[in-house]
Design an enzyme around this catalytic site. Structure first.
Site, short mmCIF file in Angstrom:
data_model
loop_
_atom_site.label_atom_id
_atom_site.label_comp_id
_atom_site.label_asym_id
_atom_site.label_seq_id
_atom_site.Cartn_x
_atom_site.Cartn_y
_atom_site.Cartn_z
N GLU A 74 0.87 -1.18 0.00
CA GLU A 74 0.00 0.00 0.00
C GLU A 74 0.91 1.22 0.00
O GLU A 74 1.65 1.43 0.94
CB GLU A 74 -0.81 0.07 1.29
N ASP B 282 -6.09 8.58 10.55
CA ASP B 282 -4.74 8.17 10.89
C ASP B 282 -4.35 8.69 12.26
O ASP B 282 -4.66 9.82 12.63
CB ASP B 282 -3.74 8.68 9.85
#
Lengths: 264, 414
Positions: free
Chosen positions: A48, A59
């Site tokens: 990724e 995040d």
């Protein structure tokens, strides 16, 4: 290689696939390419490539710190495509992980075209659900890109079915309710979510959020087709005294996790 | 609460929460269930006479509604080209701004859903204070996210929130202002959604927030429209409001949307001047994109990265704007213009001196806009201004701006 082939290969070997995340542009564009190459050599099956974004709302602090630095250093969407090209050259499938606005700004059709041209396999869209927007899925289909959407412990059966029907390549199951970051324990919710997801699709299901070591990887590999590790890799880069040491630390972790996904 | 049906022209039917191409829901899947729950519970609450009666009771006995209209005769004559300037006094609400209108409704919804904890973002601190107030009133645990830069600019409001029992978390990521406080609140919400409701402060964010907050603020315009009719026998020629996220503006605009003879003006924060790049004039200088869960105008670079905004006013210092404003702009129903820091502070000073009212610096942008409109429209015009908040929290900033801390007590300069 496509993500499907990578997952099939792992399945044929009787193990889960290891999916590794690193953001493009940290510690530099070339530095991220080196770290990802080392990750692949040490056993990561699917990469990724994170596209840095100013407002990464799912995040945690580790990834925020790295992408902030990547943005301050001037990392562009073109740089991300360059990283994808370099990863694809290793033979490992590269999927881009991106929040929606940078892709929207680039243009969904243009991004799909350029990502496919760079050898990318698909895109994971953490803040774009299949029903949110009409532009991405047709653009991705036209260029044969995987569309990887997320399912969560809070998803209803109806939404899981809607989401997996729109997924190509694999399905990303978030193990816990929360943001990215390493955790001592991956929630019990993950196994249940994988079972609910598998009831709706033949696609491989990978589990992410919170996985940081071989023992956790082995635990998830017992019921999922893939194990996603992100923050733990990024932390190796952040804590390294210099970029070379970061690359070594990333490779060590990848080897350790590759052992984990083979223990089931 | 006003529960009349929406004006049909702003909502498209194909997707909930769309205003033309704007709005929608660009959020992680993990939040969809909570947004659906909020949407469902709100739809049920709107139809529940017990809920609307409880909210109306609180708005009357706790907030102090209806808020009055004040005719600012000296301000109009001396500072706004002789136009008739009417102030909708949201500054007289309990907690000092319009924010309480929204928060009481959302806190009641939180109780109805059965969650014990609320979180909120705040810029100037007004929404944080209002949320902390409602949480204290209703016995809810309360955590407020506030950019570290704003905790410094608005220290008084931080103390107020803590007095009310809230936990204030200074946010140290990004630009350390409202945008980053919203990111951090969303991170909390995605983690604690089972026990927590996010009391969003403005008409931005994912559906249902733009609609929910709009409906709860709509009372401003509903009251004001009737009050102006009662006072003047006609509708105003123009309505002026400041726009950050845009909740006070939507609140006062909405009741006038179907009155084409009433011009609607939103005044954005021009900061140091739009040409300098240091501003928060999202509609004037931004472009369409997605931020904080909705499509709208935003300040972004060519890569789609959010550009930091700048304004003397913490409450307007936001690089996004509510999606309904984006649609009102594109459809031409409302006009948006920037007002820079210096013009806003001059209007602030003038209102203090001509009317004995210290306005919030946010609302001073609307007052500066009203001065401009007065010059354009002339003495025959009636201009309704939403005085969205009071300026107690801004006394430090104003004293610094005007040099009032100097021994010389000089006036008017910086």
């Amino acid at each position: 290689m496509t993500t499907s082939v990578a997952f099939e290969k792992a399945r044929a070997e009787g193990r889960a696939a290891l999916v590794g995340y690193l953001p493009a542009g940290y510690p530099s564009v070339d530095g991220s390419i080196e770290a990802i190459r080392a990750m692949v050599e040490a056993g990561v099956d699917v990469v990724e490539v994170g596209l840095p974004y100013s407002d990464p709302l799912i995040d945690g602090p580790v990834i925020q710190t790295a992408v902030d630095a990547a943005l301050r250093a001037g990392t562009t969407t073109k740089d991300v495509l360059r990283v994808v090209e370099a990863v694809a050259a290793t033979g490992a499938p590269a999927v881009v992980m991106s929040y929606w606005n940078p892709l929207d700004r680039y243009g969904a059709a243009a991004f799909a075209r350029d990502l496919a041209a760079a050898g990318g396999s698909g895109v994971i869209t953490p803040d774009l659900t299949p029903d949110a927007d009409d532009t991405w899925i047709p653009a991705a289909r036209e260029h044969g890109l995987d569309t990887v959407f997320l399912v969560a412990p809070s998803s209803t059966e109806e939404r899981i079915a809607m989401t997996t029907a729109a997924c190509r390549g694999f399905v990303y199951a978030t193990s816990v309710m929360g943001v990215t970051g390493t955790r001592e324990q991956v929630g019990d919710a993950a196994a249940g979510l994988v079972a609910r997801t598998k009831a709706t699709t033949q696609l491989p299901v990978a589990v992410g959020l919170g996985v940081s070591n071989a023992a956790q990887a082995a635990e998830i590999a017992a019921y999922a087709d893939g194990v996603v590790v992100g923050s733990a890799f990024v932390r190796r880069l952040l804590e390294a005294p210099d970029p070379a040491a970061g690359v070594t630390a990333v490779a060590e972790l990848a080897a350790d996790l590759a052992g984990g996904v083979r223990t089931r | 609460m006003d529960t009349r049906p929406d004006s049909g022209h702003v909502l498209s039917a194909d997707r909930p929460g769309r205003f033309g191409p704007y709005g929608g829901r660009y959020v992680p899947e993990a939040l969809i269930a909570a947004l659906d729950e909020l949407d469902r519970e709100y739809a049920a609450a709107k139809q529940d006479p017990a809920f609307t009666a409880e909210l109306d009771h609180l708005l009357t006995t706790y907030t102090g509604r209806p808020t009055p209209i004040t005719e600012a005769a000296r301000f109009g004559a001396e500072a706004a080209g002789g136009a008739r300037v009417l102030l909708k006094r949201e500054d007289l609400n309990h907690t000092g701004s319009h924010k309480i209108n929204n928060v009481l409704g959302q806190a009641l919804l939180t109780k109805r859903i059965g969650k014990p904890r609320v979180i909120a973002e705040t810029g100037a601190g007004q929404h944080g204070v209002a949320t902390a107030t409602a949480a204290a009133l209703m016995g809810l645990e309360c955590v407020i996210y506030m950019g570290e830069e704003d905790t410094r600019r608005q220290a008084l409001n931080v103390a107020r929130m803590r007095l009310l029992g809230a936990t204030v978390v200074p946010v140290t990521t990004g630009s350390r202002t409202l945008k980053d406080a919203i990111n951090e609140a969303l991170r909390d919400w995605v983690t604690n959604v089972a026990t927590t409701n996010y009391v969003f402060g403005t008409v931005a964010g994912p559906h249902p927030f733009p609609t929910l907050v709009r409906d709860l603020q709509r009372i401003i315009g509903v009251e004001a429209r009737q009050q102006v009719l009662d006072l003047t026998g006609k509708l105003p020629d123009a309505v002026a409001a400041c726009v950050g996220g845009g909740s006070n503006a939507i609140g006062i605009f909405h009741a006038f949307i179907d009155d084409p003879e009433v011009a609607l003006y939103g005044f954005e924060a021009g900061g140091d001047g739009v040409a300098t790049g240091r501003h928060a004039a999202t509609i004037t200088a931004g472009s369409p994109g997605v931020l904080h869960g909705a499509r709208s105008y935003l300040l972004q670079d060519e890569m789609g990265q959010t550009i930091e905004s700048h304004s003397i006013s913490a409450g307007l210092d936001y690089p996004g704007v509510g999606p309904e404003h984006a649609w009102l702009k594109d459809s031409g129903r409302a006009t948006y213009e920037p007002v820079d820091d210096a013009d806003a502070m001059e209007a602030f000073r003038l209102l203090c001196r001509t009317e004995g009212i210290i306005p919030a610096i946010e609302s001073s942008h609307a007052l500066a806009g009203a001065r401009r409109l007065g010059e354009r429209l002339g003495p025959e015009a009636t201009i309704l201004v939403n005085l969205s908040g009071r300026g107690d929290k801004d006394v430090d900033t104003a004293a610094t701006w005007f040099g009032l801390m100097d021994d010389s007590e000089s006036e008017g300069g910086r």
